[in-house]
Scaffold this motif. Structure first.
Motif, PDB file in Angstrom:
ATOM      1  N   TYR A   1      -0.255  59.562  25.693  1.00  0.00           N
ATOM      2  CA  TYR A   1      -0.573  58.235  25.895  1.00  0.00           C
ATOM      3  C   TYR A   1      -1.195  58.052  27.402  1.00  0.00           C
ATOM      4  O   TYR A   1      -2.425  57.335  27.618  1.00  0.00           O
ATOM      5  N   THR A   2      -0.664  58.762  28.334  1.00  0.00           N
ATOM      6  CA  THR A   2      -1.284  58.687  29.593  1.00  0.00           C
ATOM      7  C   THR A   2      -2.602  59.250  29.843  1.00  0.00           C
ATOM      8  O   THR A   2      -3.391  58.532  30.142  1.00  0.00           O
ATOM      9  N   LEU A   3      -2.669  60.372  29.146  1.00  0.00           N
ATOM     10  CA  LEU A   3      -4.074  61.070  29.063  1.00  0.00           C
ATOM     11  C   LEU A   3      -5.259  60.281  28.449  1.00  0.00           C
ATOM     12  O   LEU A   3      -6.337  59.987  28.699  1.00  0.00           O
ATOM     13  N   GLY A   4      -4.668  59.511  27.393  1.00  0.00           N
ATOM     14  CA  GLY A   4      -5.673  58.728  26.536  1.00  0.00           C
ATOM     15  C   GLY A   4      -6.015  57.555  27.467  1.00  0.00           C
ATOM     16  O   GLY A   4      -7.357  57.304  27.466  1.00  0.00           O
ATOM     17  N   THR A   5      -5.152  56.964  28.105  1.00  0.00           N
ATOM     18  CA  THR A   5      -5.308  55.834  28.989  1.00  0.00           C
ATOM     19  C   THR A   5      -6.374  56.161  30.213  1.00  0.00           C
ATOM     20  O   THR A   5      -7.299  55.531  30.511  1.00  0.00           O
ATOM     21  N   ARG A   6      -6.198  57.239  30.704  1.00  0.00           N
ATOM     22  CA  ARG A   6      -6.826  57.892  31.845  1.00  0.00           C
ATOM     23  C   ARG A   6      -8.246  58.249  31.529  1.00  0.00           C
ATOM     24  O   ARG A   6      -9.243  58.166  32.446  1.00  0.00           O
TER      25      ARG A   6
ATOM     26  N   ILE B   1      -0.603  75.829  27.617  1.00  0.00           N
ATOM     27  CA  ILE B   1      -1.108  74.944  28.909  1.00  0.00           C
ATOM     28  C   ILE B   1      -1.146  73.561  28.476  1.00  0.00           C
ATOM     29  O   ILE B   1      -0.759  72.647  29.242  1.00  0.00           O
ATOM     30  N   GLY B   2      -1.769  72.935  27.346  1.00  0.00           N
ATOM     31  CA  GLY B   2      -1.585  71.593  27.066  1.00  0.00           C
ATOM     32  C   GLY B   2      -0.317  70.994  26.818  1.00  0.00           C
ATOM     33  O   GLY B   2      -0.063  70.082  27.463  1.00  0.00           O
ATOM     34  N   GLY B   3       0.670  71.757  26.466  1.00  0.00           N
ATOM     35  CA  GLY B   3       1.979  71.035  26.295  1.00  0.00           C
ATOM     36  C   GLY B   3       2.678  70.939  27.689  1.00  0.00           C
ATOM     37  O   GLY B   3       3.107  70.078  27.837  1.00  0.00           O
ATOM     38  N   VAL B   4       2.557  72.007  28.619  1.00  0.00           N
ATOM     39  CA  VAL B   4       3.111  71.828  29.834  1.00  0.00           C
ATOM     40  C   VAL B   4       2.437  70.792  30.732  1.00  0.00           C
ATOM     41  O   VAL B   4       2.898  70.122  31.155  1.00  0.00           O
ATOM     42  N   SER B   5       0.885  70.615  30.458  1.00  0.00           N
ATOM     43  CA  SER B   5       0.354  69.629  31.239  1.00  0.00           C
ATOM     44  C   SER B   5       0.635  68.124  30.727  1.00  0.00           C
ATOM     45  O   SER B   5       0.869  67.292  31.348  1.00  0.00           O
ATOM     46  N   LEU B   6       0.916  68.168  29.282  1.00  0.00           N
ATOM     47  CA  LEU B   6       1.189  66.595  28.803  1.00  0.00           C
ATOM     48  C   LEU B   6       2.683  66.426  29.239  1.00  0.00           C
ATOM     49  O   LEU B   6       2.921  65.415  29.542  1.00  0.00           O
TER      50      LEU B   6
ATOM     51  N   PRO C   1      -2.952  67.541  36.626  1.00  0.00           N
ATOM     52  CA  PRO C   1      -1.737  66.742  35.531  1.00  0.00           C
ATOM     53  C   PRO C   1      -0.990  65.646  36.218  1.00  0.00           C
ATOM     54  O   PRO C   1      -0.792  64.545  35.944  1.00  0.00           O
ATOM     55  N   ALA C   2      -0.855  66.310  37.641  1.00  0.00           N
ATOM     56  CA  ALA C   2       0.270  65.474  38.313  1.00  0.00           C
ATOM     57  C   ALA C   2      -0.533  64.178  38.745  1.00  0.00           C
ATOM     58  O   ALA C   2      -0.047  63.134  38.819  1.00  0.00           O
ATOM     59  N   VAL C   3      -1.703  64.507  39.352  1.00  0.00           N
ATOM     60  CA  VAL C   3      -2.627  63.220  39.653  1.00  0.00           C
ATOM     61  C   VAL C   3      -3.032  62.184  38.790  1.00  0.00           C
ATOM     62  O   VAL C   3      -2.714  61.160  38.938  1.00  0.00           O
ATOM     63  N   VAL C   4      -3.220  62.538  37.390  1.00  0.00           N
ATOM     64  CA  VAL C   4      -3.435  61.776  36.666  1.00  0.00           C
ATOM     65  C   VAL C   4      -2.197  60.956  36.136  1.00  0.00           C
ATOM     66  O   VAL C   4      -2.101  59.603  36.113  1.00  0.00           O
ATOM     67  N   GLY C   5      -0.923  61.613  36.019  1.00  0.00           N
ATOM     68  CA  GLY C   5       0.427  60.930  35.828  1.00  0.00           C
ATOM     69  C   GLY C   5       0.815  59.737  36.993  1.00  0.00           C
ATOM     70  O   GLY C   5       1.038  58.943  36.580  1.00  0.00           O
ATOM     71  N   GLU C   6       0.390  60.265  38.318  1.00  0.00           N
ATOM     72  CA  GLU C   6       0.793  59.491  39.208  1.00  0.00           C
ATOM     73  C   GLU C   6      -0.024  58.048  39.134  1.00  0.00           C
ATOM     74  O   GLU C   6       0.371  56.943  39.427  1.00  0.00           O
ATOM     75  N   THR C   7      -1.504  58.468  39.155  1.00  0.00           N
ATOM     76  CA  THR C   7      -2.367  57.216  39.045  1.00  0.00           C
ATOM     77  C   THR C   7      -1.859  56.364  37.762  1.00  0.00           C
ATOM     78  O   THR C   7      -1.874  55.250  37.899  1.00  0.00           O
ATOM     79  N   ALA C   8      -1.536  57.045  36.527  1.00  0.00           N
ATOM     80  CA  ALA C   8      -1.255  56.016  35.438  1.00  0.00           C
ATOM     81  C   ALA C   8       0.061  55.449  35.763  1.00  0.00           C
ATOM     82  O   ALA C   8       0.032  54.051  35.326  1.00  0.00           O
ATOM     83  N   GLY C   9       0.861  55.961  36.534  1.00  0.00           N
ATOM     84  CA  GLY C   9       2.118  55.133  36.638  1.00  0.00           C
ATOM     85  C   GLY C   9       1.912  54.060  37.485  1.00  0.00           C
ATOM     86  O   GLY C   9       2.429  53.029  37.353  1.00  0.00           O
TER      87      GLY C   9
ATOM     88  N   LEU D   1      -9.955  56.752  29.273  1.00  0.00           N
ATOM     89  CA  LEU D   1     -10.961  55.677  28.990  1.00  0.00           C
ATOM     90  C   LEU D   1     -10.942  55.035  30.468  1.00  0.00           C
ATOM     91  O   LEU D   1     -12.374  54.621  30.655  1.00  0.00           O
ATOM     92  N   ALA D   2     -10.089  55.059  31.373  1.00  0.00           N
ATOM     93  CA  ALA D   2     -10.579  54.514  32.566  1.00  0.00           C
ATOM     94  C   ALA D   2     -11.554  55.557  33.438  1.00  0.00           C
ATOM     95  O   ALA D   2     -12.580  55.043  34.169  1.00  0.00           O
ATOM     96  N   LEU D   3     -11.356  56.802  32.943  1.00  0.00           N
ATOM     97  CA  LEU D   3     -12.375  57.888  33.438  1.00  0.00           C
ATOM     98  C   LEU D   3     -14.059  57.663  33.039  1.00  0.00           C
ATOM     99  O   LEU D   3     -14.848  57.576  33.873  1.00  0.00           O
ATOM    100  N   MET D   4     -13.917  57.059  31.782  1.00  0.00           N
ATOM    101  CA  MET D   4     -15.444  56.693  31.437  1.00  0.00           C
ATOM    102  C   MET D   4     -15.864  55.660  31.875  1.00  0.00           C
ATOM    103  O   MET D   4     -17.067  55.744  32.304  1.00  0.00           O
ATOM    104  N   LYS D   5     -14.974  54.846  32.130  1.00  0.00           N
ATOM    105  CA  LYS D   5     -15.481  53.537  32.614  1.00  0.00           C
ATOM    106  C   LYS D   5     -15.851  53.802  34.151  1.00  0.00           C
ATOM    107  O   LYS D   5     -17.183  53.486  34.659  1.00  0.00           O
ATOM    108  N   ALA D   6     -15.162  54.674  34.805  1.00  0.00           N
ATOM    109  CA  ALA D   6     -15.512  55.097  36.297  1.00  0.00           C
ATOM    110  C   ALA D   6     -16.839  55.921  36.410  1.00  0.00           C
ATOM    111  O   ALA D   6     -17.838  55.713  37.286  1.00  0.00           O
TER     112      ALA D   6
END
Length: 270
Positions: A95-100, A55-60, A183-191, A102-107
């Motif tokens: 890397y997308t998950l990592g940046t999101r 599941i983690g591999g597919v999500s990444l 996963p799709a929402v996180v990727g779209e927001t990061a992009g 950090l942004a989630l923690m700030k939010a």
């Protein structure tokens, strides 16, 4: 007659001893079998680990794919010209998950009151469901239901239970959809976020000098002639996308016969 009855009495007492001893042995064996085992079930742990890894591999992979596609769309480029390998997409998703995160923690720290209120409302709702369930099981005479006919009491109880279920089903469905689309929402927001930051940097223009600053652009050269100058958005074996800050347009060219001249490498003495 007396001598013949004594063996019978002794055998009877022997049987009584057997009957009185066997239950104790049976209880001791039962107690031994009912003791919980502290050894981990490696088979179950292995299955859980394999499922989690899959599941983690597919999500990444999905995060990396969506982030890359949305980034190119925001820059005015079709992602079909720039396919990526699976390992590249997984790394990009990491890397997308990592940046999101950090942004989630700030939010999270910026909206602690709203999050605390949401947790409080959810806790009250779950507590109400628990109380209602206990009441329905005990069939307590609340609201004077004991004085009503049996069918009327059942109708009222079913209506109350249905009301809670009808309210809870949309919440559960939305939660499940959120988990599946996360996963799709996180990727779209990061992009979109990366594209906005890159566009802000690109609009500062190119540095005509040979400095190693990030504002230095690249050039697409063919037969000694400069075809385009700007920022390289993405490149593949067959195409290259370059953004021109002067025209504010992205051009996609075939790489055949062309050379990409980048900015000067950063040296240790710079």
């Amino acid at each position: 007659m007396t001598s013949q009855q004594e063996p019978i009495a002794s055998s009877t007492s022997g049987l009584e001893l057997e009957v009185s001893v066997h239950p104790r042995h049976a209880m001791s064996r039962t107690d031994t079998t009912l003791q919980p085992s502290l050894k981990p079930n490696w088979s179950t742990l292995t299955k859980i680990g394999a499922i989690s890894a899959a599941i983690g591999g597919v999500s990444l992979h999905l995060m990396g794919q969506v982030a890359h596609r949305i980034y190119l769309q925001q820059m005015g480029v079709s992602a079909g010209h720039f396919p990526k390998t699976s390992d590249w997409l997984v790394i990009n998703g990491y890397y997308t998950l990592g940046t999101r995160f950090l942004a989630l923690m700030k939010a999270f720290f910026a909206h602690t009151l709203l999050i605390a209120l949401a947790i409080l409302v959810l806790g009250v709702y779950m507590y109400g469901m628990e109380v209602l369930g206990k009441w329905l099981k005990s069939k307590a005479p609340a609201l004077k239901l004991a004085g009503l006919p049996a069918w009327a009491s059942d109708v009222i109880r079913n209506l109350l239970a249905s009301a809670f279920v009808v309210i809870g089903i949309p919440v559960a469905v939305m939660f499940m959809m959120l988990v599946l689309l996360l996963p799709a929402v996180v990727g779209e927001t990061a992009g979109k976020d990366v594209a906005a930051k890159e566009m802000k940097r690109f609009m500062a223009g190119c540095d005509p000098g040979e400095s190693s600053t990030s504002a230095n652009c690249s050039q697409i050269v063919m037969d000694g002639k400069v075809l385009a100058t700007g920022y390289v958005i993405d490149a593949s074996q067959s195409h290259v996308a370059i953004f021109d800050p002067e025209t504010q347009r992205t051009t996609v060219m075939e790489t055949a016969g062309k050379t990409v001249v980048g900015k000067r490498a950063t040296l240790p003495d710079d």
